[in-house]
Design a protein around this motif. Structure first.
Motif, short mmCIF file in Angstrom:
data_model
loop_
_atom_site.label_atom_id
_atom_site.label_comp_id
_atom_site.label_asym_id
_atom_site.label_seq_id
_atom_site.Cartn_x
_atom_site.Cartn_y
_atom_site.Cartn_z
N ARG A 326 33.78 43.04 40.19
CA ARG A 326 34.96 42.47 39.37
C ARG A 326 35.38 41.42 40.09
N ARG A 330 36.18 37.67 39.68
CA ARG A 330 37.12 36.19 39.41
C ARG A 330 37.04 35.09 39.65
N SER A 443 40.94 36.61 29.32
CA SER A 443 41.65 37.70 29.82
C SER A 443 40.65 39.29 30.65
N ALA A 444 41.61 39.28 31.39
CA ALA A 444 40.06 40.65 32.29
C ALA A 444 39.44 41.60 31.87
#
Length: 489
Positions: A326, A330, A443-444
């Motif tokens: 993750r 990012r 978006s995440a």
């Protein structure tokens, strides 16, 4: 009445005497020095303020009427930067200033009429020094509690137990300025060689004697704290501290137990007697926090570390790797996964028994812990397979890590019943491609997406490992760079 000359025991109090009458300065300085105090002198307010800015002073004896700044003006300037210093004003004209009103207005501790003689002055000095002592204790308590409050979050963060123990001893040293100190705990005996590190043990169980795990000063590098290294008093103090769960103070040392509930799990030893009750209370408060942090770290280690090899358990590595994937999504950094399989472990088990196989697993775990850097992760995937996760590492850097492991394995083996058994392994490698801009700007993604990315990366590393073993074992095979999954799938 004339006082007889006497030589009092030297105190640690520092008094600043300020007066523009040199004769009076000399006489009172000698009087106070006979009481055992250290005395500094100043001829006017400016000189007094300069001294107060550069040296520690416990009590200020200040003439009210002086050339230049008056005593009241000096106190006004002093209180702007130092509200704690105790002040006794002196004057030969006491009737001109109502004492009670003056004390309240200037926040001072006494107002001495010089005409009342030296005995009355010494009484005021005693009053001022008692107030200074109370202020010193209050300040020390506040500073100590603030230090503990600032240090506590660092103790309770998740970290290796060995790091926590070293942090505890540094915090204790900082709290009390102790030159030499050490943390000891009850030694854990086990038949499992994989949990016994080479320097300090980090588990507190059974009733064995205390063993040093972290140390500073003259105890740094010590392998243990035992009765042979300490005198009889300290040996008894250690025993009493763990039995009574209360601090034990000797003539030259203090032993504070580390307790969780009703169990003493270890001790903090300081080579300094802590005779002040407030100091003992502070170190006890800190020790309680430290003990809880140690117990939590022990439980965390039990839940996340394989007891045989010393590397992390599969479930923990999986969860940790998903978090790192993750982060890579990012921030755009690379991430590489190594799959390591031991070559010939089945033969060791078949020919020499599973205890010998356990020793080989221990050796592999030791090597993996040695090659990973801070921020990397090594874990046991299952049986004779291991996984190494290298965040912020591309193919070239990861290949260097794998090459180092394979080089070290060439010289690694175990001694078993008079025979040398080699420990070898093969490595498969898979690297995530740099994250595409479309994914970074989206978006995440949900957690399930990163779980699928992990599964794909692991499968690629596993296929590469198969190729490494098929190609002759003892080698590295790279699967290449693996793309990120399409979010629409």
């Amino acid at each position: 009445m004339v006082r007889k000359t006497r030589h009092a025991t030297r105190t640690d109090w520092v008094i600043l005497l300020t007066d523009d009458d040199q004769t009076y300065l000399d006489a009172i300085r000698k009087l106070l020095e006979r009481e055992g105090h250290r005395v500094l002198t100043a001829r006017d307010g400016e000189e007094a303020l300069a001294l107060l800015a550069s040296v520690h002073v416990d009590l200020l004896l200040l003439d009210f009427y002086m050339h230049g700044m008056t005593g009241e003006e000096v106190v006004g300037e002093l209180r702007k930067t130092n509200p704690m210093l105790q002040v006794i004003l002196q004057t030969g004209y006491a009737s001109e200033q109502p004492p009670r009103a003056l004390l309240r207005r200037l926040d001072i501790q006494g107002y001495h009429d010089k005409s009342e003689g030296p005995d009355k002055l010494l009484m005021w000095v005693d009053v001022g020094l008692k107030a200074a002592h109370s202020a010193r204790l209050l300040h020390k308590s506040r500073v100590g509690l603030r230090y503990i409050l600032d240090a506590t979050p660092g103790l309770h963060r998740l970290q290796p137990l060995e790091n926590l123990l070293q942090d505890i001893i540094f915090q204790v040293t900082g709290l009390f300025g102790v030159a030499n100190s050490c943390v000891a705990s009850r030694e854990h005996h086990t038949d499992d060689p994989g949990v016994a590190p080479s320097c300090f043990l980090a588990v507190f169980e059974d009733d064995a004697g205390p063993t040093v795990y972290a140390a500073t000063g003259r105890y740094a590098g010590a392998g243990g704290l035992n009765e042979q290294e300490l005198d009889g008093l300290l040996a008894r103090a250690l025993d009493q501290a763990t039995r009574s769960r209360r601090p034990q103070v000797g003539t030259d040392a203090t032993v504070v137990p580390l307790c969780v509930a009703d169990q003493a799990i270890g001790v903090i030893y300081l080579d300094k007697p802590i005779v002040d009750n407030q100091d003992l209370e502070l170190v006890s408060v800190f020790a309680n926090q430290a003990a809880v942090a140690i117990r939590n770290a022990q439980l965390f280690k039990m839940a996340t570390v394989d007891p045989l090899t010393g590397v992390h358990l599969r479930r923990f590595v999986e969860q940790w790797t998903i978090v790192e994937i993750r982060k890579a999504c990012r921030h755009g950094g690379p991430l590489t996964l190594l799959m390591v399989d031991m070559d010939g472990l089945k033969r060791i088990n078949d020919d020499s028994g599973h205890l010998a196989g356990d020793q080989a697993l221990v050796a592999m775990g030791r090597l993996l812990r040695a090659i990973v850097r801070e921020g990397d992760m090594a874990g046991r995937y299952g049986g004779d397979e291991f996984i190494v996760v290298l965040p912020n590492t591309g193919e070239i850097g990861a290949a260097q890590v794998a090459a180092r492991l394979l080089d070290l394995l060439q010289d690694t083996g175990i001694e078993w019943q008079g025979r040398s058994l080699p420990v070898r392994g093969s490595v498969g490698m898979a690297t995530l491609l740099p994250v595409p801009e479309t994914l970074r700007s989206a978006s995440a993604p949900p957690r399930q997406y990163f779980e699928r990315v992990y599964d794909e990366l692991l499968a690629a590393a596993d296929r590469a490992l198969y190729e490494a073993k098929r190609g002759g074992r003892g080698r590295l095979h790279a699967a290449g760079e693996c793309p990120w999954l399409d979010l629409s799938h």
